[in-house]
Design a protein around this motif. Structure first.
Motif, mmCIF file in Angstrom:
data_model
loop_
_atom_site.group_PDB
_atom_site.id
_atom_site.type_symbol
_atom_site.label_atom_id
_atom_site.label_comp_id
_atom_site.label_asym_id
_atom_site.label_seq_id
_atom_site.Cartn_x
_atom_site.Cartn_y
_atom_site.Cartn_z
ATOM 1 N N THR A 1 1.065 -1.032 0.077
ATOM 2 C CA THR A 1 0.155 0.006 0.069
ATOM 3 C C THR A 1 0.945 1.036 -0.207
ATOM 4 O O THR A 1 1.465 1.499 0.922
ATOM 5 C CB THR A 1 -0.784 0.139 1.312
ATOM 6 O OG1 THR A 1 -1.318 -1.455 1.574
ATOM 7 C CG2 THR A 1 -2.108 1.049 1.137
ATOM 8 N N VAL B 203 -5.156 1.637 -6.447
ATOM 9 C CA VAL B 203 -4.693 0.207 -6.140
ATOM 10 C C VAL B 203 -3.220 0.037 -6.799
ATOM 11 O O VAL B 203 -3.044 0.306 -8.115
ATOM 12 C CB VAL B 203 -5.441 -0.907 -6.702
ATOM 13 C CG1 VAL B 203 -4.816 -2.153 -6.570
ATOM 14 C CG2 VAL B 203 -6.760 -0.838 -5.781
ATOM 15 N N TRP C 93 -0.263 -4.759 -4.936
ATOM 16 C CA TRP C 93 -0.977 -4.883 -4.170
ATOM 17 C C TRP C 93 -1.433 -6.618 -4.314
ATOM 18 O O TRP C 93 -1.890 -7.233 -3.434
ATOM 19 C CB TRP C 93 -2.178 -4.177 -4.184
ATOM 20 C CG TRP C 93 -3.334 -4.391 -2.986
ATOM 21 C CD1 TRP C 93 -3.293 -3.771 -2.006
ATOM 22 C CD2 TRP C 93 -4.474 -5.371 -2.985
ATOM 23 N NE1 TRP C 93 -4.141 -4.056 -1.290
ATOM 24 C CE2 TRP C 93 -5.035 -5.115 -1.985
ATOM 25 C CE3 TRP C 93 -5.140 -5.901 -3.873
ATOM 26 C CZ2 TRP C 93 -5.962 -5.783 -1.344
ATOM 27 C CZ3 TRP C 93 -6.223 -6.749 -3.640
ATOM 28 C CH2 TRP C 93 -6.665 -6.545 -2.278
#
Ligand code: ACO
Length: 324
Positions: free
Chosen positions: A193, A206, A210
């Motif tokens: 993240t 995103v 991830w």
């Protein structure tokens, strides 16, 4: 005094996805997946999140162990795919089963997660802090794989498995070890993240990192080396030989990894219990799901010696010798 497994349980999604189904989503084939991994199908969530399978497992454990939820003292869930960052899956299980006196938390050690969680529960019981525990590995890996990446999406499945353990005068966990090799953590990552906030220029959204990212060949090498050494050490420290062992329940990642381990340790393959053909790699749920199946099928009897062993991201590993 030992920590003893009293009951096992598991829960998987109803939806079954075969290799042919996956071949409709990415360029792959049943032949490739079967030959390279031993996986034929996996259970994939139709929308239920990880807590659903963890809770179903906990309910089975309570019923099978015939214990009152109010008497549960400790709940540990291992997962890399919790519903939330907070609360923990442990707290969600606590609420669902009404274990109001328990302390509950999660552990992350990827596919070794159940081994780590059981090791921690064992320490709390051995030191007299708690006298029983629910230990669960639960995952919905389908939500963290990149369904356009054929090198990873074919490998995983969803589900949960667990054990109810308690302090006992009979033999239970005899010897165990858990281990970490953080220096090579980059070979298997998930969930990166980026730090985006109102005071820097990082973009939110995103990140490609991830999803599960894996150097399959390096993970393969790590798995075979670490598990072989770990099983060897645990057997030596316990003063047992492979003839004393009824079953080895390995992490269900890949049949070829088990082939190598079996050859290196000169332990017949029949002693390795495998169900990856039907469930794929369910990360921290894989060892307890396989143990539960072994138990449900009546293939183990009280007094049998069993080895549980897992490896996973971190990189991590864990092995436990138990008397059933
Ligand atoms: N379908 C068809 N072809 C594929 C697929 C697929 N799903 N995936 C990869 N290929 C291709 C590759 O592109 C490559 O093609 P190329 O030769 O033209 O470049 C070829 O197949 C061989 O790819 P490799 O990555 O070398 O295949 P390998 O034999 O190493 O198998 C695998 C890959 C199964 C991932 C293996 O490395 C492995 O099992 N590694 C262990 C890692 C593991 O088990 N991870 C599980 C999750 S991690 C954990 O549980 C801790």
């Amino acid at each position: 005094m030992t920590t003893r497994i009293i009951a096992t349980g598991a829960s998987v999604p109803e939806q079954i996805i075969t290799n042919d189904d996956i071949a409709k989503v990415v360029e792959t084939s049943d032949e490739w997946i079967t030959q390279r991994t031993g996986i034929k199908q996996r259970h994939i969530s139709a929308g239920e999140n990880t807590s659903h399978f963890a809770i179903e497992t906990a309910k089975k454990l309570i019923e099978r162990a015939n214990v009152n939820p109010e008497d549960i003292e400790l709940i540990i869930v291992a997962s890399v795919t919790p519903d939330y960052g907070t609360p923990s899956l442990g707290c969600m299980v606590q609420k669902a089963i009404g274990a109001s006196k328990a302390v509950a938390f999660d552990i992350t050690a990827a596919c070794s997660g159940f081994m780590f969680a059981l090791s921690v529960a064992d320490k709390y019981i051995q030191t007299g802090v708690y006298s029983n525990a629910i230990v669960i590995g639960a995952e919905t890996l389908s939500k963290i794989v990149d369904w356009s990446d054929r090198t990873t999406c074919v490998l995983f499945g969803d589900g949960a498995g667990g054990a109810y353990v308690e302090k006992s005068e009979k033999e239970g966990i005899i010897k165990e070890e858990i281990g970490s090799k953080g220096e090579i953590y980059e070979i298997l990552t998930q969930g990166y993240t980026p730090c985006a906030n109102a005071f820097n220029d990082n973009e939110s959204g995103v990140d490609p990192l991830w999803y599960v990212n894996m150097n399959g060949r390096e993970v393969f090498k790590f798995a075979t080396k670490s598990v072989v050494k770990s099983i060897d050490r645990v057997m030596e420290n316990a003063g047992v030989t492979q003839e004393d062992i009824k079953y080895i329940v390995p992490h269900q990642a890949n049949i070829r990894i088990v082939d190598v381990i079996s050859n290196k340790l000169k332990i017949p393959k029949e002693k390795f219990y495998m169900n990856m053909d039907r469930f794929g790699n369910t990360s921290s749920a894989s060892v307890p799901m396989a143990l539960n199946e072994l138990n449900e099928k009546g293939l183990i009897e009280r007094g049998d010696k069993i080895i549980l062993t897992g490896f996973g991201g971190g990189m991590t590993w864990g092995t436990m010798l138990i008397t059933w």
